[in-house]
Design a protein around this motif. Structure first.
Motif, PDB file in Angstrom:
ATOM      1  N   VAL A  12      77.297  27.199   9.997  1.00  0.00           N
ATOM      2  CA  VAL A  12      77.469  26.076   9.209  1.00  0.00           C
ATOM      3  C   VAL A  12      77.928  26.600   7.897  1.00  0.00           C
ATOM      4  O   VAL A  12      77.904  27.701   7.303  1.00  0.00           O
TER       5      VAL A  12
ATOM      6  N   THR B 179      80.110  30.035  -0.696  1.00  0.00           N
ATOM      7  CA  THR B 179      80.064  31.128  -1.583  1.00  0.00           C
ATOM      8  C   THR B 179      79.273  32.455  -0.826  1.00  0.00           C
ATOM      9  O   THR B 179      79.384  33.633  -1.293  1.00  0.00           O
TER      10      THR B 179
ATOM     11  N   THR C 263      76.101  24.765  -2.933  1.00  0.00           N
ATOM     12  CA  THR C 263      75.105  23.773  -2.606  1.00  0.00           C
ATOM     13  C   THR C 263      73.718  24.308  -2.604  1.00  0.00           C
ATOM     14  O   THR C 263      73.413  25.165  -2.388  1.00  0.00           O
TER      15      THR C 263
HETATM   16  C1  LIG Z   1      77.871  36.838  -7.929  1.00  0.00           C
HETATM   17  C2  LIG Z   1      76.809  35.913  -7.371  1.00  0.00           C
HETATM   18  C3  LIG Z   1      75.583  35.650  -8.126  1.00  0.00           C
HETATM   19  C4  LIG Z   1      74.586  34.797  -7.594  1.00  0.00           C
HETATM   20  N1  LIG Z   1      73.276  34.817  -8.230  1.00  0.00           N
HETATM   21  C5  LIG Z   1      72.437  33.991  -7.715  1.00  0.00           C
HETATM   22  C6  LIG Z   1      71.240  33.526  -8.566  1.00  0.00           C
HETATM   23  O1  LIG Z   1      71.069  34.048  -9.530  1.00  0.00           O
HETATM   24  N2  LIG Z   1      70.324  32.883  -7.736  1.00  0.00           N
HETATM   25  C7  LIG Z   1      70.688  32.409  -6.513  1.00  0.00           C
HETATM   26  O2  LIG Z   1      69.684  31.790  -6.034  1.00  0.00           O
HETATM   27  N3  LIG Z   1      71.770  32.396  -5.920  1.00  0.00           N
HETATM   28  C8  LIG Z   1      72.498  33.430  -6.504  1.00  0.00           C
HETATM   29  N4  LIG Z   1      73.718  33.435  -5.630  1.00  0.00           N
HETATM   30  C9  LIG Z   1      74.079  32.899  -4.381  1.00  0.00           C
HETATM   31  C10 LIG Z   1      74.268  31.570  -4.387  1.00  0.00           C
HETATM   32  O3  LIG Z   1      73.561  30.643  -4.987  1.00  0.00           O
HETATM   33  C11 LIG Z   1      74.670  31.128  -3.155  1.00  0.00           C
HETATM   34  O4  LIG Z   1      75.651  32.083  -2.308  1.00  0.00           O
HETATM   35  C12 LIG Z   1      74.823  29.613  -2.668  1.00  0.00           C
HETATM   36  O5  LIG Z   1      73.703  28.978  -3.230  1.00  0.00           O
HETATM   37  C13 LIG Z   1      75.191  29.243  -1.270  1.00  0.00           C
HETATM   38  O6  LIG Z   1      75.617  28.052  -0.992  1.00  0.00           O
HETATM   39  P1  LIG Z   1      76.582  27.730  -0.413  1.00  0.00           P
HETATM   40  O7  LIG Z   1      76.721  26.150  -0.306  1.00  0.00           O
HETATM   41  O8  LIG Z   1      77.888  28.349  -1.023  1.00  0.00           O
HETATM   42  O9  LIG Z   1      76.525  28.352   0.957  1.00  0.00           O
HETATM   43  P2  LIG Z   1      77.292  28.881   2.166  1.00  0.00           P
HETATM   44  O10 LIG Z   1      77.959  30.287   1.825  1.00  0.00           O
HETATM   45  O11 LIG Z   1      78.482  27.818   2.645  1.00  0.00           O
HETATM   46  O12 LIG Z   1      76.243  28.949   3.348  1.00  0.00           O
HETATM   47  C14 LIG Z   1      75.321  30.184   2.905  1.00  0.00           C
HETATM   48  C15 LIG Z   1      74.471  30.200   4.309  1.00  0.00           C
HETATM   49  O13 LIG Z   1      73.490  29.238   4.498  1.00  0.00           O
HETATM   50  C16 LIG Z   1      74.125  28.597   5.697  1.00  0.00           C
HETATM   51  N5  LIG Z   1      73.858  27.028   5.464  1.00  0.00           N
HETATM   52  C17 LIG Z   1      74.618  26.454   4.416  1.00  0.00           C
HETATM   53  N6  LIG Z   1      74.257  25.185   4.173  1.00  0.00           N
HETATM   54  C18 LIG Z   1      73.325  24.767   5.204  1.00  0.00           C
HETATM   55  C19 LIG Z   1      72.742  23.966   5.604  1.00  0.00           C
HETATM   56  N7  LIG Z   1      72.848  22.495   5.100  1.00  0.00           N
HETATM   57  N8  LIG Z   1      72.012  23.979   6.839  1.00  0.00           N
HETATM   58  C20 LIG Z   1      71.672  25.193   7.363  1.00  0.00           C
HETATM   59  N9  LIG Z   1      72.456  26.094   6.996  1.00  0.00           N
HETATM   60  C21 LIG Z   1      73.139  26.083   6.042  1.00  0.00           C
HETATM   61  C22 LIG Z   1      75.263  28.995   6.104  1.00  0.00           C
HETATM   62  O14 LIG Z   1      75.463  28.979   7.527  1.00  0.00           O
HETATM   63  C23 LIG Z   1      75.122  30.455   5.405  1.00  0.00           C
HETATM   64  O15 LIG Z   1      74.587  31.273   6.495  1.00  0.00           O
HETATM   65  C24 LIG Z   1      74.835  34.443  -6.329  1.00  0.00           C
HETATM   66  C25 LIG Z   1      75.942  34.348  -5.735  1.00  0.00           C
HETATM   67  C26 LIG Z   1      76.924  35.269  -6.154  1.00  0.00           C
HETATM   68  C27 LIG Z   1      78.083  35.456  -5.286  1.00  0.00           C
END
Ligand SMILES: Cc1cc2nc3c(=O)[nH]c(=O)nc-3n(C[C@H](O)[C@H](O)[C@H](O)COP(=O)(O)OP(=O)(O)OC[C@H]3O[C@@H](n4cnc5c(N)ncnc54)[C@H](O)[C@@H]3O)c2cc1C
Lengths: 333, 787
Positions: free
Chosen positions: A28, A33, A109
């Motif tokens: 997914v 990120t 997200t």
């Molecule tokens: C430099 C840096 C600092 C960060 N600091 C923090 C922090 O302080 N605190 C924190 O909590 N996070 C932190 N993050 C992480 C960040 O919050 C997560 O990368 C982000 O929330 C993931 O969301 P996304 O929508 O981009 O997910 P994606 O990258 O699209 O997905 C992440 C994972 O979840 C799965 N996935 C996504 N959505 C769903 C869904 N609806 N159902 C099932 N599976 C799903 C995907 O397949 C994948 O495996 C940091 C990231 C970075 C790069």
């Protein structure tokens, strides 16, 4: 990054159908990120990427009798800017605002935040969730474990659960809805996280062909909530340890308590010991301190992370004191 | 003939003022083109297969599958089977493909087999007696270390006679050594040394103990002391972490002409390095660079991957190939600052006068060991005994890092002195002031800077004896450090032309590291010619222009400012000769000011700049100003003081910096604004290495665990406190001429922050970075000791 097939369904039904029955077949994509880094580093290599951002109904925040319903695709940025979020769920709001950086919050997200993979540096180097040395010993135990688990670390999994937002959600009693081939199911967020015992297991209770669709935060019971992070840097960094607490009060005494720690175990760690230490007490420096002690009473530090026991102790104490001081006083009801 | 000196203060219209950098707008708007941004049509993408092991021998390489893949244009073996690989991430095979994913697929299709060898990535304190005993024949490393560490000639000669050498002594080698100033006696001993080729392949201890150095009578010194302090101090291996990674684009406009766009600190130095590796005349190599995203001492060579990029392009028929390091490769392989640690004993009389120093230091610079830090730093303590052990590890190769060896020396020395001040019950400012006569030629400047820094910091109000006694877990403290650096300008050539239409252009093979070199050149030229900066076209960053030194060692400002000043004065001489008749004056009576050429004594007798240049006739005039050259325009040797104010959460071990102060001299300041910027940047970089940076290597796998910007932490905006910079610009300093500044202000922050933390919490945290685990461990030890 390896080549992959890209699909963009517009309904949950389609999304679920496009997902395969095994993890290496499909993934997914939400904000990307995390998934993109995992793919670039060749930690995961799905053959098909299912972009779910075009599913309209998974976006946005609604308020209703069940409290706040957040679509899984709602960005952390939207949540941070939502006036009612911080008003009704201040500790959750704090956690969202402190996560990552503005740029990442704009893309990330809430569903992705819940499902993101561990940041364990052995996992991210391709050694798996339960990495082993050539002799079959735990690579984490033998190697550099300064950021690893101090609790729930009896098995092979020694990474820590990565989200800094999930503990606060658990403190508010969050539940999530999951869509799969057989329809929807709902689980308490607390129960969604599991400690994998072997390399073939995952850190969540999610099948490869399921997606998280919604998050429910129940109407906040009148209570006191707080979230306290120990971060080395003030921006663009991960907490070393955090604690989220919810206190239900009976006048000046604690009627019930929920104490959740982050970055101490392979799952968000709910400490019954800390809750027990508070029930029936008024919150003072001493009782908060005692709850902090109780929270780490079962801790078993590894060779290089003994300091995290102290950090956890302090995070719990400070979160409780902040909650009691009403710094993050919540509850519209 | 012009008199080659700087304009008098009253005549300076630009020099020494605060002038915004000329490349600011293109940089913030994204229009500035870095090597990374060079994307010509038909560009091929390079990728490198890197060794996953910290120590291994390549046993076989099979590239056949990759070569057959569609879209693969070239495959280049970088290190052949049989090669011993000494660090994770070293280059094995390079490929070029029509796009990046295809290149990655090809890398995955290459089969490399390794014999994995035992690795050592630990730079922990050498066990007692390590590296001692009968030393075998000297290797080239041994010799380099002995010479680099100023081991007395007599000792080197006797070692050569007794031990012999493992390598063949060639004429080239002796010539090169002579070039470095090695004495004839040593060179003769080297030529006569017995040759033991068999010893080169024998396993060697990772520890290389250098000869002990003694000065004065340390035993007597310690015996005469009233207060002695002992401690252990140090700083780990850190990386350069350039935001623009290393790399280049290479193409062959014809079969024996190479053009490279390379991210480099030394444009003019590149052709020779490429030519040697590629066996083409250096004159056939053209290198170009407009902007660079950081180097910090790590970007002087084309590197293995750069040579491979050129080879790939050649195999691909000369088409452009670009290969820039990925973030992880950058952190793993493209430069590491050596670690340095020491057990120190230092002693003083009751009044604080330093009498004796003893240090047993060690550290690693990767496979080649490392140079030893200059100990004791800044203070020439009369009686000294010191010994250094270089630890050979598979950490990855060391490279010069902004002020090589000095930040480590500052941590070791200034922290040891601060501990001694504490034992003496003295305010460190008073204690350092008391000993300033031991700082040699820089003593007068330190005497001015130290009280100034204290005032800017509010030291008197903030300092307290060790251990903040106020309530609550947050403790506050202040600390200081001092540093020194050379910074004499490098060789430079400034080709300046004045055209009959009044336009002026300058061509120099120099480069702007982001320090404001372009701006400085224009300031000097414009101030000298009496015309605005934007009336001059400046061309730098290309080997088509006259050669200029590499930007390392804080040598650029002295080099380019003095060659430019000379060029401008020479050009004016020639222009005045042509213009003088029209103004009915002698050339020597003319001056160029405010866009005119005029008679000094009667400024109304003047021609506009344009009119004056028209007198040149049909041909432009062109001159080349050089450094070194006539007149004393530059100098060497600066001193500086750094101070820090920190808060420490004693329950979590988290350190926050509240304020930093830098007081710095650098002779005549060309541009006050960019000079201050250098100091701001240095303080920020200092906070990063004091609190966060560490190249973490896995003891089990030997791999780097944080080759990313997530766990290789750099200070972010919110981690940066109030920064206060003061440049010493009084006439006494200005009269010394221009001196380099890039490096010195980064030396002190680590030591100053460590001292501030000790002042806050009452106990020394021995090693940088000052992470929560280390701070809490020190507090726990203190509690145990107190209980
Ligand atoms: C430099 C840096 C600092 C960060 N600091 C923090 C922090 O302080 N605190 C924190 O909590 N996070 C932190 N993050 C992480 C960040 O919050 C997560 O990368 C982000 O929330 C993931 O969301 P996304 O929508 O981009 O997910 P994606 O990258 O699209 O997905 C992440 C994972 O979840 C799965 N996935 C996504 N959505 C769903 C869904 N609806 N159902 C099932 N599976 C799903 C995907 O397949 C994948 O495996 C940091 C990231 C970075 C790069």
């Amino acid at each position: 990054m390896r080549a992959f097939e890209y699909t963009s369904p517009t309904t949950r039904q389609q999304a679920v159908e496009l997902l395969a029955g095994s993890w290496d077949q499909s993934a997914v994509l939400a904000g990307g990120t995390d998934l993109l880094s995992l793919m670039k580093d060749d930690v995961v290599a799905p053959k098909r990427v299912v972009n779910i951002k075009d599913i309209r109904e998974l976006h946005g925040v609604r308020f209703g009798p069940r409290g706040m319903q957040i679509g899984a695709l709602t960005s952390l940025g939207e949540l941070a800017d939502h006036p009612l979020v911080r008003q009704h769920y201040p500790a959750f709001g704090d956690a969202v605002v402190e996560a990552a950086s503005q740029q990442i919050r704009n893309m990330a997200t809430l569903g992705g935040n819940i499902c993101q993979r561990p940041r364990c540096w052995y996992f991210r180097s391709g050694f798996g969730l339960t990495p082993k040395t050539p002799e079959g010993k735990s690579l984490v135990e033998e190697g550099d474990n300064r950021y690893h688990a101090i609790l729930g670390n009896d098995g092979a999994a020694l990474f820590v659960s990565p989200s800094s937002i999930v503990p606060a959600m658990i403190a508010y009693g969050a539940r999530i809805r999951i869509a799969g081939p057989k329809g929807a199911r709902e689980v308490a967020l607390e129960k969604f996280f599991v400690i994998p015992r072997t390399e073939s297991e995952r850190e969540h209770d999610l099948r490869p062909n399921e997606i998280v669709t919604d998050v429910f935060l129940p109407p906040p019971a009148a209570g006191r909530y707080a979230h306290y992070e120990v971060r080395q840097k003030e921006s663009f960094d991960w907490p070393l340890v955090l604690a989220a607490v919810a206190l239900q009060m009976n006048g000046n005494t604690v009627r019930s308590a929920k104490v959740v720690m982050g970055y101490v175990a392979p799952v968000p760690w709910v400490s019954e010991e800390a809750a027990q230490a508070l029930v029936g007490k008024t919150v003072t420096e001493q009782t908060a301190q005692a709850a902090g002690e109780a929270a780490v009473s079962q801790a078993k530090p590894l060779s290089r992370n003994r300091y995290k026991v102290q950090l956890a102790r302090v995070a719990v104490k400070r979160a409780i004191l902040q909650a009691a001081q009403g710094k993050a006083e919540g509850g519209a009801a | 003939m012009a008199e080659y000196k700087w304009p008098a203060p009253a005549e300076r219209t630009l020099i020494g003022k605060r002038i915004s950098r000329v490349d600011g707008a293109v940089k913030v708007s994204g229009h500035a083109k870095y090597s990374y941004d060079y994307n010509p049509k038909g560009l091929l993408f390079g990728k490198v297969l890197r060794c996953p092991h910290a120590h291994a021998r390549v046993t076989s390489i099979d590239t056949s599958a990759a070569e057959k893949m569609a879209g693969i244009k070239a495959v280049q073996i970088v290190q052949k089977p049989g090669t011993e690989v000494l660090w994770q991430g070293d280059d094995i095979v390079a490929v070029a493909a029509v796009d990046e994913p295809t290149a990655e697929d090809a890398i995955r299709a290459i089969q490399v087999k390794y014999e994995v060898l035992p690795h050592n990535v630990s730079d922990a304190e050498p066990p007692a007696g390590a590296g001692e005993g009968p030393a075998g024949p000297m290797t080239e490393d041994d010799l380099e270390n002995a010479l680099g560490n100023q081991v007395p000639d007599a000792q080197v000669i006797s070692d050569l006679q007794k031990r012999g050498v493992t390598f063949q002594v060639t004429d080239d080698m002796t010539k090169e050594l002579k070039g470095y100033g090695v004495s004839d006696a040593v060179i003769n001993a080297l030529k006569a040394a017995a040759y033991h080729p068999e010893a080169a392949s024998q396993p060697r201890s990772p520890y290389q103990k250098m000869a002990a150095q003694t000065q004065g009578d340390p035993d007597k010194g310690f015996a005469s002391a009233e207060v002695t302090s002992e401690g252990v101090y140090g700083a780990p291996v850190i990386t350069h972490c350039c935001l623009e990674t290393h790399g280049s684009a290479a193409e062959w406009p014809s079969s024996d002409h190479l053009l490279v766009h390379c991210s480099t600190q030394g444009v003019s130095g590149l052709p020779d390095q490429y030519a040697q590796a590629l066996k083409i005349p250096a004159g056939n190599v053209r290198a170009h660079q407009d902007h660079i995203g950081g180097g910090f001492g790590s970007k002087f060579s084309p590197d293995r991957w750069g040579i491979a990029t050129a080879q790939l392009s050649k195999s691909a028929g000369g088409k452009p190939v670009k290969y820039m390091l990925e973030r992880d490769s950058e952190l793993m392989t493209a430069g590491a600052r050596p670690s340095a640690y020491a057990r120190v004993k230092v002693a003083a009389k009751g009044d604080g006068t330093l009498v004796a120093w003893q240090s047993d230091s060690w550290g690693t610079g990767g496979p080649a060991g490392a140079g030893s830090p200059p100990l004791p730093y800044v203070f020439e303590i009369p009686n000294q005994r010191k010994q250094h052990t270089a630890v050979r590890t598979n950490q990855g190769p060391a490279r010069a890092w902004r002020a090589p060896n000095h930040p480590q020396a500052a941590v070791i020395t200034m922290c040891a002195l601060d501990d001694l001040a504490h034992k003496l019950n003295m305010d460190p400012v008073e204690f350092f002031a008391k000993n300033l006569d031991m700082t040699g030629p820089r003593a007068p400047i330190y005497k001015e800077e130290l009280p100034l820094a204290a005032e800017l910091m509010g030291w008197k109000q903030k300092w307290h004896p060790r251990g903040d006694k106020s309530e609550g877990p947050i403790k506050r403290g202040v600390g200081l450090s001092m540093h020194t650096w050379g910074g004499r300008g490098h060789a430079s050539n400034c080709l300046l032309s004045i055209h009959p239409d009044g336009s002026v252009d300058i061509k120099m093979g120099s480069q702007d590291l982001g320090t404001g070199t372009r701006t400085a050149i224009l300031i000097v030229a414009a101030d000298s010619l009496g015309i605005p900066m934007n009336a001059i076209t400046l061309n730098i960053g290309d080997t088509m222009y006259p050669p200029d030194g590499g930007s390392g060692g804080s040598t650029t400002i002295g080099g380019v400012s003095s060659s430019t000043r000379r060029a401008a004065l020479m050009a004016l001489d020639q222009l005045f000769a042509k213009v003088a008749p029209a103004l009915k004056a002698q050339p020597a009576d003319l001056e160029a000011r405010d866009g005119t050429v005029r008679v000094k004594s009667e400024p109304s007798r003047s021609l506009s700049w344009k009119q004056a240049c028209a007198k040149l006739g049909a041909m432009p005039l062109s001159v080349t100003g050089k450094n070194p050259g006539p007149g004393n325009l530059i100098n060497s040797g600066v001193g500086g003081v750094g101070m820090a104010d920190v808060s420490v959460d004693t329950e979590t071990g988290i350190v926050k910096v509240n304020k930093m102060v830098a007081v710095q001299d650098c002779g005549l300041v060309i541009n006050l604004k960019t000079a201050e910027s250098q100091c701001y940047g240095a303080l920020i970089m200092g906070i990063s290495y004091a609190l966060y940076e560490e190249k973490v290597l896995d003891p089990v796998t030997g791999r780097m665990l944080n080759p990313n910007m997530e766990f290789y932490r750099l200070a972010g905006l919110r981690d940066i406190p109030e920064l206060m910079v003061h440049m010493m610009t009084d006439p006494l300093n200005e009269n010394r001429g221009v001196i380099g500044l890039g490096e010195p202000p980064v030396i002190s922050p680590g030591a100053a922050i460590s001292n501030a933390v000790a002042n806050a919490i009452g106990v020394r945290v021995p090693f940088l970075p000052l992470t929560p685990d280390r701070v809490l461990a020190a507090l726990e030890q203190q509690q145990k000791a107190g209980a």
